[in-house]
Design an enzyme around this catalytic site. Structure first.
Site, short mmCIF file in Angstrom:
data_model
loop_
_atom_site.label_atom_id
_atom_site.label_comp_id
_atom_site.label_asym_id
_atom_site.label_seq_id
_atom_site.Cartn_x
_atom_site.Cartn_y
_atom_site.Cartn_z
N ASP A 66 34.11 31.18 49.59
CA ASP A 66 34.52 32.57 49.43
C ASP A 66 33.68 33.43 50.37
OD1 ASP A 66 34.59 35.35 48.27
OD2 ASP A 66 35.82 34.36 46.77
N ILE A 67 34.30 34.42 51.02
CA ILE A 67 33.55 35.25 51.97
C ILE A 67 32.64 36.26 51.27
CG2 ILE A 67 35.21 34.99 53.85
CD1 ILE A 67 36.17 37.86 53.21
N HIS A 134 44.72 31.44 43.82
CA HIS A 134 43.49 30.77 44.20
C HIS A 134 42.57 30.64 42.98
CE1 HIS A 134 42.91 35.08 45.02
NE2 HIS A 134 41.62 34.91 44.77
N LEU A 135 41.98 29.47 42.87
CA LEU A 135 41.04 29.16 41.79
C LEU A 135 39.63 29.39 42.30
CD1 LEU A 135 40.30 27.82 39.01
CD2 LEU A 135 40.25 25.66 40.26
N HIS A 136 38.85 30.19 41.56
CA HIS A 136 37.45 30.40 41.89
C HIS A 136 36.61 29.31 41.24
CE1 HIS A 136 37.69 34.53 43.55
NE2 HIS A 136 38.76 34.61 42.76
#
Length: 173
Positions: A66-67, A134-136
């Protein structure tokens, strides 16, 4: 008497602060959804139009950093098939969630991260910044800041753990 007043004032300030953060998040999500982007940034990443190092790539999904990491390790598992969010999935798509979860757990295990230290979940509309499912995968939870703990608060209206997402889909008609 003064201590009681100070405690009440402190509690009131905390509630006001939390409310301000919630309003900010709603506003941020709204602005993000109104962006003039013609394409999906995650679709661009998956297709190679946007340079991003994949930690994992399969026929079904990719995993990358993740950015804006919420902790020491913060990765996203993104299906290659474009779907806007968990809400756009159906009961028949539970396998998509299972695949993302399984892939993320296996990947995090290769990093030496134990399951009890991880947070796996999805943001729910309108609290999503990229309209692509999207899955974190975040670890360790203990290193998250106060703001990140709020943004990724389990069991909240804006962030659902994997099991909650599966239950939501199972109960969908």
């Amino acid at each position: 008497m003064t201590i009681v007043k100070n405690k009440k004032r402190c509690r009131k300030l905390i509630y006001i602060g939390l409310l301000a953060v919630a309003v900010f998040l709603v506003f941020w999500a709204y602005l993000s959804s109104q962006s003039a982007m013609a394409t999906c940034i995650f679709c661009d990443i998956i297709s190679g139009k946007s340079p991003t190092k994949f930690e994992v790539e399969t026929d079904d999904y990719v995993i990358f950093k993740d950015i804006k990491p919420a902790s020491d390790h913060h990765y996203l598992a993104v299906p290659k098939r474009h779907t806007e969010s968990v809400v756009a999935l159906t009961k028949n798509d539970i396998e998509v969630v299972n695949t993302l979860e399984s892939g993320m757990r296996k990947f995090l295990a290769t990093k030496g991260i134990e399951s009890n230290e991880t947070l796996l979940g999805f943001h729910m509309p309108p609290f999503i910044t990229v309209k692509h499912l999207h899955l974190h995968g975040i670890a360790p939870r203990s290193n998250m800041s106060f703001l990140m703990r709020f943004i990724f608060k389990p069991h909240s209206a804006w962030f659902k753990l994997v099991d909650e997402a599966k239950e939501y889909l199972q109960n969908k008609s």
